[in-house]
Design a protein around this motif. Structure first.
Motif, PDB file in Angstrom:
ATOM      1  N   ARG A   4       0.831  -1.200   0.000  1.00  0.00           N
ATOM      2  CA  ARG A   4       0.000   0.000   0.000  1.00  0.00           C
ATOM      3  C   ARG A   4       0.866   1.249   0.000  1.00  0.00           C
ATOM      4  NH1 ARG A   4      -5.341  -1.028   3.777  1.00  0.00           N
ATOM      5  NH2 ARG A   4      -6.083  -2.876   2.693  1.00  0.00           N
ATOM      6  N   VAL A   5       0.499   2.173  -0.880  1.00  0.00           N
ATOM      7  CA  VAL A   5       1.241   3.426  -1.023  1.00  0.00           C
ATOM      8  C   VAL A   5       0.271   4.578  -0.808  1.00  0.00           C
ATOM      9  CG1 VAL A   5       2.633   4.848  -2.555  1.00  0.00           C
ATOM     10  CG2 VAL A   5       2.813   2.351  -2.667  1.00  0.00           C
ATOM     11  N   GLU A   6       0.663   5.542   0.006  1.00  0.00           N
ATOM     12  CA  GLU A   6      -0.161   6.727   0.248  1.00  0.00           C
ATOM     13  C   GLU A   6       0.429   7.923  -0.485  1.00  0.00           C
ATOM     14  OE1 GLU A   6      -0.968   7.695   4.257  1.00  0.00           O
ATOM     15  OE2 GLU A   6      -2.246   5.940   4.636  1.00  0.00           O
ATOM     16  N   ILE A   7      -0.437   8.652  -1.194  1.00  0.00           N
ATOM     17  CA  ILE A   7      -0.024   9.861  -1.902  1.00  0.00           C
ATOM     18  C   ILE A   7      -0.963  10.994  -1.511  1.00  0.00           C
ATOM     19  CG2 ILE A   7       1.033   8.660  -3.850  1.00  0.00           C
ATOM     20  CD1 ILE A   7      -1.516   9.023  -5.404  1.00  0.00           C
ATOM     21  N   PRO A   8      -0.478  12.234  -1.531  1.00  0.00           N
ATOM     22  CA  PRO A   8      -1.332  13.365  -1.131  1.00  0.00           C
ATOM     23  C   PRO A   8      -2.315  13.749  -2.230  1.00  0.00           C
ATOM     24  CG  PRO A   8       0.833  14.144  -1.768  1.00  0.00           C
ATOM     25  CD  PRO A   8       0.905  12.652  -1.826  1.00  0.00           C
ATOM     26  N   GLY A   9      -3.434  14.324  -1.822  1.00  0.00           N
ATOM     27  CA  GLY A   9      -4.430  14.808  -2.767  1.00  0.00           C
ATOM     28  C   GLY A   9      -5.132  16.034  -2.218  1.00  0.00           C
ATOM     29  N   THR A  10      -5.922  16.670  -3.060  1.00  0.00           N
ATOM     30  CA  THR A  10      -6.659  17.881  -2.681  1.00  0.00           C
ATOM     31  C   THR A  10      -8.109  17.739  -3.109  1.00  0.00           C
ATOM     32  OG1 THR A  10      -4.667  19.234  -2.967  1.00  0.00           O
ATOM     33  CG2 THR A  10      -6.781  20.387  -2.914  1.00  0.00           C
ATOM     34  N   ILE A  11      -9.019  18.092  -2.199  1.00  0.00           N
ATOM     35  CA  ILE A  11     -10.438  18.078  -2.524  1.00  0.00           C
ATOM     36  C   ILE A  11     -10.743  19.269  -3.436  1.00  0.00           C
ATOM     37  CG2 ILE A  11     -12.776  18.091  -1.624  1.00  0.00           C
ATOM     38  CD1 ILE A  11     -11.202  15.669  -0.751  1.00  0.00           C
TER      39      ILE A  11
ATOM     40  N   SER B  24     -21.764  20.435  -4.368  1.00  0.00           N
ATOM     41  CA  SER B  24     -22.509  19.186  -4.184  1.00  0.00           C
ATOM     42  C   SER B  24     -21.817  18.006  -4.858  1.00  0.00           C
ATOM     43  CB  SER B  24     -23.931  19.339  -4.734  1.00  0.00           C
ATOM     44  OG  SER B  24     -23.905  19.578  -6.133  1.00  0.00           O
ATOM     45  N   ALA B  25     -20.916  18.275  -5.783  1.00  0.00           N
ATOM     46  CA  ALA B  25     -20.170  17.210  -6.469  1.00  0.00           C
ATOM     47  C   ALA B  25     -18.683  17.497  -6.315  1.00  0.00           C
ATOM     48  CB  ALA B  25     -20.564  17.143  -7.946  1.00  0.00           C
ATOM     49  N   LEU B  26     -17.992  16.676  -5.502  1.00  0.00           N
ATOM     50  CA  LEU B  26     -16.583  16.902  -5.210  1.00  0.00           C
ATOM     51  C   LEU B  26     -15.745  15.717  -5.679  1.00  0.00           C
ATOM     52  CD1 LEU B  26     -16.950  18.308  -1.578  1.00  0.00           C
ATOM     53  CD2 LEU B  26     -16.539  19.622  -3.663  1.00  0.00           C
ATOM     54  N   GLU B  27     -14.453  15.973  -5.832  1.00  0.00           N
ATOM     55  CA  GLU B  27     -13.517  14.942  -6.234  1.00  0.00           C
ATOM     56  C   GLU B  27     -12.165  15.203  -5.592  1.00  0.00           C
ATOM     57  OE1 GLU B  27     -13.353  15.253 -10.460  1.00  0.00           O
ATOM     58  OE2 GLU B  27     -12.373  17.217 -10.449  1.00  0.00           O
ATOM     59  N   VAL B  28     -11.311  14.193  -5.600  1.00  0.00           N
ATOM     60  CA  VAL B  28      -9.945  14.327  -5.101  1.00  0.00           C
ATOM     61  C   VAL B  28      -9.010  14.380  -6.303  1.00  0.00           C
ATOM     62  CG1 VAL B  28      -8.120  13.331  -3.691  1.00  0.00           C
ATOM     63  CG2 VAL B  28     -10.513  13.057  -3.011  1.00  0.00           C
ATOM     64  N   GLU B  29      -8.211  15.418  -6.363  1.00  0.00           N
ATOM     65  CA  GLU B  29      -7.218  15.536  -7.431  1.00  0.00           C
ATOM     66  C   GLU B  29      -5.866  15.133  -6.869  1.00  0.00           C
ATOM     67  OE1 GLU B  29      -5.544  18.742 -10.747  1.00  0.00           O
ATOM     68  OE2 GLU B  29      -7.070  19.332  -9.294  1.00  0.00           O
ATOM     69  N   THR B  30      -5.190  14.220  -7.552  1.00  0.00           N
ATOM     70  CA  THR B  30      -3.910  13.719  -7.076  1.00  0.00           C
ATOM     71  C   THR B  30      -3.020  13.374  -8.251  1.00  0.00           C
ATOM     72  OG1 THR B  30      -2.865  12.117  -5.581  1.00  0.00           O
ATOM     73  CG2 THR B  30      -4.652  11.304  -6.971  1.00  0.00           C
ATOM     74  N   ASP B  31      -1.757  13.101  -7.971  1.00  0.00           N
ATOM     75  CA  ASP B  31      -0.782  12.725  -8.995  1.00  0.00           C
ATOM     76  C   ASP B  31      -0.218  11.357  -8.649  1.00  0.00           C
ATOM     77  OD1 ASP B  31      -0.934  15.132 -10.546  1.00  0.00           O
ATOM     78  OD2 ASP B  31       0.187  16.148  -8.964  1.00  0.00           O
TER      79      ASP B  31
ATOM     80  N   SER C  55     -14.082  21.900  -0.370  1.00  0.00           N
ATOM     81  CA  SER C  55     -13.098  22.174  -1.401  1.00  0.00           C
ATOM     82  C   SER C  55     -11.831  22.759  -0.792  1.00  0.00           C
ATOM     83  CB  SER C  55     -13.683  23.138  -2.435  1.00  0.00           C
ATOM     84  OG  SER C  55     -12.715  23.539  -3.370  1.00  0.00           O
ATOM     85  N   GLY C  56     -10.681  22.285  -1.255  1.00  0.00           N
ATOM     86  CA  GLY C  56      -9.392  22.785  -0.793  1.00  0.00           C
ATOM     87  C   GLY C  56      -8.784  21.992   0.337  1.00  0.00           C
ATOM     88  N   GLN C  57      -9.537  21.058   0.949  1.00  0.00           N
ATOM     89  CA  GLN C  57      -8.996  20.280   2.057  1.00  0.00           C
ATOM     90  C   GLN C  57      -7.960  19.262   1.558  1.00  0.00           C
ATOM     91  OE1 GLN C  57     -12.928  19.138   4.032  1.00  0.00           O
ATOM     92  NE2 GLN C  57     -11.612  19.420   5.816  1.00  0.00           N
ATOM     93  N   PHE C  58      -7.060  18.911   2.482  1.00  0.00           N
ATOM     94  CA  PHE C  58      -6.026  17.914   2.195  1.00  0.00           C
ATOM     95  C   PHE C  58      -6.599  16.513   2.401  1.00  0.00           C
ATOM     96  CE2 PHE C  58      -2.653  15.108   3.788  1.00  0.00           C
ATOM     97  CZ  PHE C  58      -1.763  15.163   2.727  1.00  0.00           C
ATOM     98  N   ALA C  59      -6.210  15.588   1.542  1.00  0.00           N
ATOM     99  CA  ALA C  59      -6.646  14.196   1.674  1.00  0.00           C
ATOM    100  C   ALA C  59      -5.470  13.284   1.345  1.00  0.00           C
ATOM    101  CB  ALA C  59      -7.818  13.907   0.751  1.00  0.00           C
ATOM    102  N   ARG C  60      -5.533  12.071   1.870  1.00  0.00           N
ATOM    103  CA  ARG C  60      -4.556  11.038   1.520  1.00  0.00           C
ATOM    104  C   ARG C  60      -5.252   9.977   0.674  1.00  0.00           C
ATOM    105  NH1 ARG C  60      -2.922  11.590   7.105  1.00  0.00           N
ATOM    106  NH2 ARG C  60      -0.890  12.610   7.256  1.00  0.00           N
ATOM    107  N   VAL C  61      -4.573   9.555  -0.378  1.00  0.00           N
ATOM    108  CA  VAL C  61      -5.096   8.516  -1.257  1.00  0.00           C
ATOM    109  C   VAL C  61      -4.218   7.285  -1.093  1.00  0.00           C
ATOM    110  CG1 VAL C  61      -5.626   7.874  -3.633  1.00  0.00           C
ATOM    111  CG2 VAL C  61      -5.967  10.230  -2.869  1.00  0.00           C
TER     112      VAL C  61
END
Length: 341
Positions: free
Chosen positions: A51-58, A192-199, A257-263
């Motif tokens: 398992r690998v964790e990478i950062p993302g943004t809401i 009302s419709a959000l997503e996580v953007e990550t690399d 929107s703008g919050q930090f998330a881990r994927v």
């Protein structure tokens, strides 16, 4: 030859005797305790996905930066930060007198061309005009209709409306400011419709495709769950060597929107030691596991890793083949007699 006899100081003897007596008492106390009934399991290597964790943004699925298209004075901004708007609601009104004058001028020229064309058609019916003259006036009418349409389109740009239902998240200008083409005015998002953007690192790219489920973890604990990749860039960024991806979150997910998330992604399979999570106990911040050596409990300090369902990965402290205590009838101490059920 004379023999040399060294005598130990009396104080050293007195200090040693209590220590030996205390150790003997502890061993006797542990040995005299009744055996504790335990359930055990054998430690074995298992193949699991790394398992690998990478950062993302809401971020919102729908987001737009509202910019001006014409030059003029901002007359009215009937919205405020955080206000919900509907598609078509007025956001900004711009006063552009020159454009209004061009519309009137173009419309007047078109009206004149229509009258001229009507007169020439009457003269043509009477034989007092030519078809070439009528055709030239028809072409002039079409040109002026296009000029009027262009002027009216430019005038419509002075009234800026919401492109979709959303919330005003940024307000850059104020009433009375001078707007110019390309100038940012507002920003609107559909929360009302959000997503996580990550690399995604290129080493994991072969394992990821649109529709792949990943785990999304919010550090603040607002929401943790699984979601699917909705978009994936076909090529890697030449600088970061990563693939941009977007992960669609379920509706009404309690994040902003703008919050930090881990994927958390599943990588290549690796061999790892997994044990039931119930076998790991905490002593302060120390993670520990009891093993069985003969008929006694042996305390081991361990380091845990990723959690796989009801099992946890052990990074250090245990070896394959060890017998661990999964459950016990009462809390154990190091060296305590045990009885395996």
């Amino acid at each position: 030859m004379k023999s040399l006899i060294l005598a130990a100081p009396a104080s050293l003897i007195l200090l040693t005797l209590p220590a030996c007596h205390q150790s003997t008492d502890e061993s006797r106390e542990t040995a005299e305790q009744p055996p504790v009934s335990v359930q055990t399991a054998s430690v074995a290597l298992q193949t699991v996905a790394n398992r690998v964790e990478i950062p993302g943004t809401i971020s919102p699925v729908d987001s737009a930066i509202i910019s001006a298209k014409v030059i003029g004075t901002i007359d009215n901004i009937p919205v405020s930060l955080g206000q919900a708007v509907k598609r078509g609601d007025l956001l900004v009104n711009i006063i552009a007198g020159e454009i209004s004058a061009k519309v009137l001028q173009a419309q007047a020229q078109l009206d004149q061309a229509v009258r001229d064309l009507a007169r020439e058609r009457e003269l043509l019916n009477k034989g007092a005009s030519t078809s070439e003259t009528v055709k030239a006036l028809e072409d002039r009418e079409r040109i002026l209709q296009a000029v009027v349409s262009e002027a009216e389109t430019m005038l419509s740009y002075t009234r800026i409306t919401a492109p979709f239902d959303g919330v005003i998240t940024r307000k850059v200008v104020s009433e009375g400011d001078l707007a110019s083409p390309g100038m940012r005015l507002l920003q609107i998002e559909n929360s009302s419709a959000l997503e996580v953007e990550t690399d995604i690192p290129e080493i994991l790219a072969p394992l990821i495709e649109v529709g792949t489920e990943v785990e999304v973890i919010m550090p603040g604990g607002e929401w943790n769950g699984r979601a699917s990749i909705s978009e994936l860039a076909p090529g890697a960024d030449p600088v970061s060597r990563t693939f941009n991806a977007r992960i669609a979150l379920p509706n009404d997910t309690p994040v902003r929107s703008g919050q930090f998330a881990r994927v958390r992604l599943s990588g290549h399979p690796v061999d790892a030691i997994l044990i039931p999570a119930s076998a790991v106990t905490l002593f302060g911040q120390i993670e520990r596991v009891f093993t069985v050596e003969g008929d006694r409990a042996d305390l081991r300090i361990v380091k845990t890793g990723a959690v796989h369902g009801d099992q946890v990965e052990i990074l250090a402290g245990l070896d394959a083949g060890d017998i661990i205590v999964v459950t016990a009838d009462q809390p154990l101490i190091d060296g305590q007699p045990v009885e395996i059920n």
